[in-house]
Design a protein around this motif. Structure first.
Motif, mmCIF file in Angstrom:
data_model
loop_
_atom_site.group_PDB
_atom_site.id
_atom_site.type_symbol
_atom_site.label_atom_id
_atom_site.label_comp_id
_atom_site.label_asym_id
_atom_site.label_seq_id
_atom_site.Cartn_x
_atom_site.Cartn_y
_atom_site.Cartn_z
ATOM 1 N N ILE A 1 8.252 2.121 1.846
ATOM 2 C CA ILE A 1 9.041 1.002 1.258
ATOM 3 C C ILE A 1 7.413 -0.793 0.837
ATOM 4 O O ILE A 1 6.836 -0.806 -0.468
ATOM 5 C CB ILE A 1 9.741 0.160 2.102
ATOM 6 C CG1 ILE A 1 10.308 0.747 2.308
ATOM 7 C CG2 ILE A 1 9.953 -1.332 0.747
ATOM 8 C CD1 ILE A 1 11.424 1.802 0.496
ATOM 9 N N LEU A 2 6.970 -0.292 1.770
ATOM 10 C CA LEU A 2 5.115 -1.135 1.260
ATOM 11 C C LEU A 2 4.325 -0.689 0.384
ATOM 12 O O LEU A 2 3.979 -1.807 0.005
ATOM 13 C CB LEU A 2 5.054 -1.567 2.617
ATOM 14 C CG LEU A 2 5.264 -2.870 2.933
ATOM 15 C CD1 LEU A 2 5.316 -3.839 4.437
ATOM 16 C CD2 LEU A 2 5.830 -4.115 2.392
ATOM 17 N N SER A 3 4.744 0.380 0.903
ATOM 18 C CA SER A 3 3.350 1.923 -0.170
ATOM 19 C C SER A 3 3.663 1.467 -1.590
ATOM 20 O O SER A 3 2.760 0.920 -2.316
ATOM 21 C CB SER A 3 3.232 2.822 0.359
ATOM 22 O OG SER A 3 2.910 3.849 -0.851
ATOM 23 N N ILE B 1 -1.064 5.990 -2.203
ATOM 24 C CA ILE B 1 0.046 5.585 -1.103
ATOM 25 C C ILE B 1 -1.031 4.040 -0.818
ATOM 26 O O ILE B 1 0.097 3.460 -0.144
ATOM 27 C CB ILE B 1 -0.046 6.578 -0.266
ATOM 28 C CG1 ILE B 1 0.511 7.709 -1.008
ATOM 29 C CG2 ILE B 1 -0.170 6.089 1.201
ATOM 30 C CD1 ILE B 1 0.524 8.467 -0.077
ATOM 31 N N PHE B 2 -2.400 4.632 -0.787
ATOM 32 C CA PHE B 2 -3.378 3.499 -0.255
ATOM 33 C C PHE B 2 -3.504 2.519 -1.634
ATOM 34 O O PHE B 2 -4.890 2.857 -1.649
ATOM 35 C CB PHE B 2 -4.287 3.957 0.933
ATOM 36 C CG PHE B 2 -3.576 4.459 2.052
ATOM 37 C CD1 PHE B 2 -3.388 3.747 3.155
ATOM 38 C CD2 PHE B 2 -4.095 5.962 1.885
ATOM 39 C CE1 PHE B 2 -3.124 4.657 4.152
ATOM 40 C CE2 PHE B 2 -2.804 6.842 2.978
ATOM 41 C CZ PHE B 2 -2.682 6.621 3.983
ATOM 42 N N SER B 3 -2.969 2.006 -2.430
ATOM 43 C CA SER B 3 -2.992 1.297 -2.849
ATOM 44 C C SER B 3 -3.769 -0.162 -2.342
ATOM 45 O O SER B 3 -4.028 -0.762 -1.263
ATOM 46 C CB SER B 3 -2.376 0.681 -4.200
ATOM 47 O OG SER B 3 -1.331 -0.221 -3.279
ATOM 48 N N SER C 1 3.851 -2.186 -3.133
ATOM 49 C CA SER C 1 2.601 -2.593 -3.034
ATOM 50 C C SER C 1 1.831 -1.950 -4.812
ATOM 51 O O SER C 1 0.212 -2.329 -5.122
ATOM 52 C CB SER C 1 1.155 -1.982 -2.166
ATOM 53 O OG SER C 1 1.701 -3.099 -1.118
ATOM 54 N N TRP C 2 1.620 -0.753 -4.724
ATOM 55 C CA TRP C 2 1.623 0.286 -5.595
ATOM 56 C C TRP C 2 2.280 -0.720 -6.895
ATOM 57 O O TRP C 2 1.749 -0.373 -7.995
ATOM 58 C CB TRP C 2 2.120 1.628 -5.827
ATOM 59 C CG TRP C 2 1.447 2.583 -7.371
ATOM 60 C CD1 TRP C 2 0.436 3.330 -7.676
ATOM 61 C CD2 TRP C 2 2.218 2.484 -8.459
ATOM 62 N NE1 TRP C 2 0.375 3.916 -8.297
ATOM 63 C CE2 TRP C 2 1.743 2.883 -9.128
ATOM 64 C CE3 TRP C 2 3.369 2.362 -8.814
ATOM 65 C CZ2 TRP C 2 1.752 3.624 -10.732
ATOM 66 C CZ3 TRP C 2 3.903 2.226 -10.245
ATOM 67 C CH2 TRP C 2 3.394 3.049 -10.890
ATOM 68 N N MET C 3 2.803 -1.342 -7.077
ATOM 69 C CA MET C 3 3.913 -1.663 -7.945
ATOM 70 C C MET C 3 2.844 -3.486 -8.104
ATOM 71 O O MET C 3 2.820 -3.271 -9.747
ATOM 72 C CB MET C 3 5.132 -2.192 -7.815
ATOM 73 C CG MET C 3 5.951 -0.723 -8.008
ATOM 74 S SD MET C 3 8.349 -1.408 -7.339
ATOM 75 C CE MET C 3 8.804 -2.784 -8.476
ATOM 76 N N PRO D 1 9.384 10.064 -5.364
ATOM 77 C CA PRO D 1 8.562 11.137 -3.690
ATOM 78 C C PRO D 1 8.383 9.851 -2.470
ATOM 79 O O PRO D 1 8.751 10.490 -1.588
ATOM 80 C CB PRO D 1 7.310 11.279 -4.871
ATOM 81 C CG PRO D 1 7.463 11.644 -5.665
ATOM 82 C CD PRO D 1 8.364 10.900 -5.440
ATOM 83 N N LEU D 2 7.080 8.823 -3.403
ATOM 84 C CA LEU D 2 7.165 7.900 -1.956
ATOM 85 C C LEU D 2 8.393 7.418 -1.014
ATOM 86 O O LEU D 2 9.064 7.165 -0.140
ATOM 87 C CB LEU D 2 6.830 6.241 -2.132
ATOM 88 C CG LEU D 2 5.269 6.827 -2.721
ATOM 89 C CD1 LEU D 2 4.553 5.572 -3.277
ATOM 90 C CD2 LEU D 2 4.731 7.804 -1.907
#
Length: 471
Positions: free
Chosen positions: A149-151, A179-181, A154-156, A99-100
């Protein structure tokens, strides 16, 4: 074991993804900043009526269009690897990252693509107001694209907001946490600032090239060089600060990566040194020919002068990233950041002395530093991604578990094909970009629609004297 040129399928797949991502990243790192730069140029033209800004807009918007197109093409090719080489990762992490990635297409790519044609060709057809809006939308779209993309990335690195399904899938439980990891704000600020600095030094290098060729009479050349040096002087120190804050965040959530970046094989009980240089020997677990500054590493990491720290000797070997790669890529990134700061300060000194357009050594330095931002972002990407190993999703899913069941010959053959095609196609594109940059901005024709009432100079575009707005 099935191998190709002595490498197994996992190593080849990692090399292939690293190669395609690195090649792709060169273009967004430039186009994100360039989209904002052309928006500023267009706005300054409408605000002042000075034709020097218009000619710079026309000059750089062509370059933006080509780099944007190459970024799109290279990104599409890269995305297929999620299904070919990393299908297990895609299956398990798809409910979170899918979804992101879709939001990135819907909110960013469509925004850029929808307004790009108006920005490129619509000034005389839609009027200055809508044309400026389209230019801003393209700039905003590039930033939003980077945000999504950075979200995902960053989650990874710092996975949050998920639960594990019965079939081993990562299922979203709290979308805001996804989203805001924890690493997302730092990664976003650091990457966007890097993109703006990358653009500034390319623009500055192009301006320096033309100044070294005696084109001081060209107001567009002087303006682009002046604006780029202002950006370098103001943003380089900010980037160093953001990089430090990002490093502290990384130390909190990925301490092993920071230990590899700093080369700390040993634990310390009384003060942490700052290792400047050395040759990491991961097999022996030591830094050979070490050059370090005692105790200063503690305050840099947010600790005291006499702080203690556990080193890589407390980490299982199976959890360590390739220390040599991370150690040196980090130093390349930091060294380039310091050189950027030095050029920015140098430009302030030359500007104060009235020598900004005549300091040939500054121009030579700016020309040499023109590709430095691209090198720095690749070095930074290598640091953060190789430093995450051996995990794809840090602490949750290993890279070896993420790969598709492929033969090494299949991955190796496609890797060679990628290398040949990429260097042929994108090499030609880069060569054409350099050809465009080698020519100075030409005098701009007066558009049919003049700037609106926000203009304060009272001078009609096209009749503006050859002045340098940035002086």
């Amino acid at each position: 074991m099935d191998t190709f040129l002595g490498l197994d399928a996992l190593v080849l797949a990692r090399i292939q993804f690293g190669f395609t991502v690195a090649f792709h990243f060169l273009f967004p790192a430039f186009s994100i900043g360039l989209a904002s730069y052309v928006a500023v140029l267009n706005g300054m033209y409408l605000r002042t009526g000075n034709a020097a800004y218009l000619r710079l807009f026309n000059y750089w918007v062509k370059i933006f269009a080509i780099s944007f197109a190459m970024g799109v093409v290279s990104g599409i090719v890269m995305s297929y690897q999620f299904g070919t080489n990393w299908s297990v990762f895609s299956d398990r992490a798809g409910p979170v990252i899918g979804p992101l990635m879709a939001y990135e297409v819907l909110t960013a790519f469509f925004l850029e693509a929808g307004f790009l044609g108006i920005m490129l060709f619509g000034r005389d057809k839609v009027g200055n107001g809508l044309h400026m809006t389209a230019t801003l939308m393209v700039a905003v779209g590039t930033a939003i694209s980077a945000t999504w993309i950075l979200s995902v990335n960053s989650w990874m690195h710092t996975p949050a907001g998920f639960v594990m399904g019965e079939n081993g899938q990562f299922l979203p439980d709290d979308w805001l946490a996804v989203i805001f990891s924890p690493s997302f704000p730092y990664r976003l600020a650091h990457t966007l600032t890097a993109a703006y600095l990358t653009t500034a030094f390319i623009v500055g290098g192009v301006g320096a090239w033309h100044l070294l060729h005696g084109r001081h009479h060209n107001s567009g050349v002087k303006t682009m060089f002046s604006m780029a040096m202002w950006m370098a002087a103001l943003v380089a120190p900010l980037q160093i600060f953001l990089g430090h804050e990002h490093g502290l965040n990384t130390y909190e959530y990925q301490p092993t990566k920071v230990l590899a970046m700093e080369g700390h094989f040993e634990s310390y009980d009384d003060g942490i040194p700052l290792i400047l240089f050395g040759i990491p020997d991961q097999e022996a677990g030591e830094m050979r020919y070490e050059v370090s500054i005692p105790r200063i590493g503690g305050p840099i990491l947010g600790k005291g002068w006499d702080a203690s720290m556990e080193g890589l000797d407390t980490v299982p070997r199976s959890e360590e990233p390739p220390v040599g790669i991370v150690f040196w890529s980090f130093r390349v990134m930091v060294a380039i950041g310091m050189l950027m700061l030095a050029v920015g300060l140098w430009s302030l000194w030359s500007r104060w002395r009235g020598e900004l357009y005549y300091d040939k050594w500054l121009h030579r330095a700016a020309l040499v530093m023109a590709p430095s931002g691209l090198v720095a972002v690749i070095a930074g990407w290598i640091t953060t991604e190789v430093g995450r190993q051996p995990y794809t999703i840090y602490g949750e899913m290993r890279t070896a578990e993420s790969m598709s069941p492929l033969d090494a010959q299949a991955v190796g053959g496609s890797l060679i094909a990628f290398i040949v095609i990429y260097f042929a196609v994108f090499g030609a594109g880069i060569w054409y970009l350099l050809r465009l940059m080698s020519k100075p901005p030409e005098p701009a024709e007066t558009p049919q629609s003049e700037p609106g009432p926000i203009r304060t100079s009272g001078i009609t575009p096209g009749t503006t004297p050859e002045t340098t707005p940035a002086e």
